[in-house]
Write a protein that holds these residues in place. Sequence first.
Motif, PDB file in Angstrom:
ATOM      1  N   LEU A  81      44.293  43.644  29.382  1.00 48.51           N
ATOM      2  CA  LEU A  81      44.966  42.545  30.097  1.00 48.51           C
ATOM      3  C   LEU A  81      46.260  42.126  29.393  1.00 48.51           C
ATOM      4  N   ALA A  82      46.313  42.307  28.085  1.00 51.64           N
ATOM      5  CA  ALA A  82      47.534  41.951  27.340  1.00 51.64           C
ATOM      6  C   ALA A  82      48.678  42.907  27.667  1.00 51.64           C
ATOM      7  N   GLN A  83      48.354  44.096  28.156  1.00 52.56           N
ATOM      8  CA  GLN A  83      49.387  45.115  28.404  1.00 52.56           C
ATOM      9  C   GLN A  83      49.688  45.333  29.880  1.00 52.56           C
ATOM     10  N   VAL A  84      48.812  44.831  30.756  1.00 51.85           N
ATOM     11  CA  VAL A  84      48.958  45.117  32.181  1.00 51.85           C
ATOM     12  C   VAL A  84      49.149  43.809  32.933  1.00 51.85           C
ATOM     13  N   PRO A  85      50.359  43.560  33.432  1.00 46.96           N
ATOM     14  CA  PRO A  85      50.569  42.310  34.157  1.00 46.96           C
ATOM     15  C   PRO A  85      49.850  42.328  35.508  1.00 46.96           C
ATOM     16  N   LEU A  86      49.104  41.268  35.781  1.00 51.72           N
ATOM     17  CA  LEU A  86      48.414  41.127  37.069  1.00 51.72           C
ATOM     18  C   LEU A  86      48.808  39.783  37.668  1.00 51.72           C
ATOM     19  N   ALA A  87      48.979  39.755  38.993  1.00 54.78           N
ATOM     20  CA  ALA A  87      49.350  38.511  39.671  1.00 54.78           C
ATOM     21  C   ALA A  87      48.118  37.865  40.297  1.00 54.78           C
ATOM     22  N   ALA A  88      48.193  36.554  40.464  1.00 53.53           N
ATOM     23  CA  ALA A  88      47.056  35.803  41.007  1.00 53.53           C
ATOM     24  C   ALA A  88      46.698  36.260  42.421  1.00 53.53           C
ATOM     25  N   SER A  89      47.651  36.855  43.114  1.00 50.92           N
ATOM     26  CA  SER A  89      47.394  37.300  44.496  1.00 50.92           C
ATOM     27  C   SER A  89      46.911  38.761  44.562  1.00 50.92           C
ATOM     28  N   ASP A  90      46.785  39.418  43.418  1.00 51.91           N
ATOM     29  CA  ASP A  90      46.462  40.854  43.418  1.00 51.91           C
ATOM     30  C   ASP A  90      45.034  41.145  43.869  1.00 51.91           C
ATOM     31  N   HIS A  91      44.889  42.314  44.481  1.00 52.97           N
ATOM     32  CA  HIS A  91      43.571  42.905  44.772  1.00 52.97           C
ATOM     33  C   HIS A  91      43.460  44.157  43.905  1.00 52.97           C
ATOM     34  N   VAL A  92      42.477  44.173  43.020  1.00 50.31           N
ATOM     35  CA  VAL A  92      42.336  45.232  42.017  1.00 50.31           C
ATOM     36  C   VAL A  92      41.097  46.073  42.325  1.00 50.31           C
ATOM     37  N   LEU A  93      41.251  47.385  42.192  1.00 49.78           N
ATOM     38  CA  LEU A  93      40.116  48.301  42.309  1.00 49.78           C
ATOM     39  C   LEU A  93      39.686  48.726  40.910  1.00 49.78           C
ATOM     40  N   ASP A  94      38.405  48.528  40.589  1.00 45.09           N
ATOM     41  CA  ASP A  94      37.836  48.981  39.310  1.00 45.09           C
ATOM     42  C   ASP A  94      37.015  50.225  39.611  1.00 45.09           C
ATOM     43  N   PHE A  95      37.540  51.392  39.216  1.00 47.48           N
ATOM     44  CA  PHE A  95      36.836  52.647  39.498  1.00 47.48           C
ATOM     45  C   PHE A  95      35.779  52.906  38.417  1.00 47.48           C
ATOM     46  N   GLY A  96      34.533  53.143  38.861  1.00 39.15           N
ATOM     47  CA  GLY A  96      33.423  53.339  37.915  1.00 39.15           C
ATOM     48  C   GLY A  96      33.130  52.037  37.195  1.00 39.15           C
ATOM     49  N   ALA A  97      33.051  50.973  37.991  1.00 37.42           N
ATOM     50  CA  ALA A  97      32.971  49.608  37.439  1.00 37.42           C
ATOM     51  C   ALA A  97      31.710  49.369  36.631  1.00 37.42           C
ATOM     52  N   GLY A  98      30.636  50.084  36.939  1.00 37.87           N
ATOM     53  CA  GLY A  98      29.392  49.898  36.208  1.00 37.87           C
ATOM     54  C   GLY A  98      28.889  48.467  36.330  1.00 37.87           C
ATOM     55  N   THR A  99      28.552  47.868  35.197  1.00 38.61           N
ATOM     56  CA  THR A  99      28.032  46.503  35.193  1.00 38.61           C
ATOM     57  C   THR A  99      29.161  45.468  35.093  1.00 38.61           C
ATOM     58  N   GLY A 100      30.413  45.945  35.168  1.00 35.10           N
ATOM     59  CA  GLY A 100      31.527  45.007  35.314  1.00 35.10           C
ATOM     60  C   GLY A 100      32.315  44.678  34.058  1.00 35.10           C
ATOM     61  N   LEU A 101      32.296  45.580  33.091  1.00 34.54           N
ATOM     62  CA  LEU A 101      33.058  45.335  31.852  1.00 34.54           C
ATOM     63  C   LEU A 101      34.478  44.871  32.162  1.00 34.54           C
ATOM     64  N   LEU A 102      35.206  45.622  32.993  1.00 32.77           N
ATOM     65  CA  LEU A 102      36.579  45.240  33.342  1.00 32.77           C
ATOM     66  C   LEU A 102      36.594  44.221  34.478  1.00 32.77           C
ATOM     67  N   SER A 103      35.773  44.441  35.494  1.00 33.44           N
ATOM     68  CA  SER A 103      35.824  43.579  36.689  1.00 33.44           C
ATOM     69  C   SER A 103      35.643  42.104  36.347  1.00 33.44           C
ATOM     70  N   THR A 104      34.686  41.806  35.471  1.00 35.13           N
ATOM     71  CA  THR A 104      34.391  40.399  35.186  1.00 35.13           C
ATOM     72  C   THR A 104      35.500  39.736  34.365  1.00 35.13           C
ATOM     73  N   ALA A 105      36.245  40.544  33.591  1.00 31.50           N
ATOM     74  CA  ALA A 105      37.366  39.986  32.815  1.00 31.50           C
ATOM     75  C   ALA A 105      38.588  39.778  33.703  1.00 31.50           C
ATOM     76  N   ILE A 106      38.758  40.660  34.689  1.00 27.89           N
ATOM     77  CA  ILE A 106      39.938  40.612  35.545  1.00 27.89           C
ATOM     78  C   ILE A 106      39.779  39.590  36.663  1.00 27.89           C
ATOM     79  N   ALA A 107      38.557  39.427  37.174  1.00 27.99           N
ATOM     80  CA  ALA A 107      38.331  38.580  38.358  1.00 27.99           C
ATOM     81  C   ALA A 107      38.920  37.169  38.243  1.00 27.99           C
ATOM     82  N   PRO A 108      38.806  36.496  37.087  1.00 33.37           N
ATOM     83  CA  PRO A 108      39.359  35.128  37.022  1.00 33.37           C
ATOM     84  C   PRO A 108      40.879  35.069  37.145  1.00 33.37           C
ATOM     85  N   ARG A 109      41.564  36.219  37.009  1.00 35.39           N
ATOM     86  CA  ARG A 109      43.037  36.242  37.007  1.00 35.39           C
ATOM     87  C   ARG A 109      43.641  36.684  38.321  1.00 35.39           C
ATOM     88  N   VAL A 110      42.821  37.214  39.249  1.00 33.18           N
ATOM     89  CA  VAL A 110      43.360  37.797  40.474  1.00 33.18           C
ATOM     90  C   VAL A 110      42.609  37.262  41.687  1.00 33.18           C
TER      91      VAL A 110
END
Length: 202
Positions: free
Chosen positions: A33-62
């Motif tokens: 997240l420190a290297q990838v700018p995301l906007a509050a209006s973004d829709h993000v696809l987490d490929f191979g999300a599993g139990t949500g390692l990335l999804s749960t960190a990204i969800a509050p920002r988009v």
Amino acid sequence: MTTPSTTHFDTAARDWDQRPMSQQLAAVPPRLLAQVPLAASDHVLDFGAGTGLLSTAIAPRVAQVTALDMSAAMLQVLDEKGFANIAPLQQDIFAGLPGRYHAVVSCMALHHVADTGALLRAFAAALHPGGRIALVDLYPEDGSFHGDNAAKGVQHFGFAPEALQALAEQAGFGHIQFSEILRMQHRNGRAYPLFLMTGYLP
Ligand SMILES: C[S@@+](CC[C@H](N)C(=O)[O-])C[C@H]1O[C@@H](n2cnc3c(N)ncnc32)[C@H](O)[C@@H]1O
């Protein structure tokens, strides 16, 4: 293209987050997240999300995260975490994607897909113009990271940055950059570096 087996991940799902490997991987989302700018209006696809390692960190920002995984059991564990703006999508990445996204992220799922070029083309096709990728996986290793590679559906022993960059550029991505995001300490005593590859469509 045959649909890969979900047996390993279905069996591992309930204890996935407690594995020492997952606990080390918890360092990845804030660094990504420190290297990838995301906007509050973004829709993000987490490929191979599993139990949500990335999804749960990204969800509050988009605005929305689509957590794509072929393992129903992995997505069930994610669903129980109760994030209103994470939509689980249980399917093979090659079954066709229902939406368009502003970014595709992934952690430790690339090495499970045999045709990396086709995977990157699927990401490109699913992104809006200007869309970004932020992909985390292993640098080349000798097969000792997973050990039982066939049982775990491992298709690649990591990736050489030059080769992966060439495939990403052939898929239409530009401004490809690599950085080491984590050095995982394995119970076999060895350390395995992981890269973050970023890039975006014109
Ligand atoms: C090693 S796990 C990583 C899970 C999570 N990203 C993490 O870092 O904890 C890889 C995940 O990718 C999923 N996966 C592998 N190949 C897939 C495919 N072709 N389509 C959808 N999901 C896939 C598996 O079901 C598994 O949950």
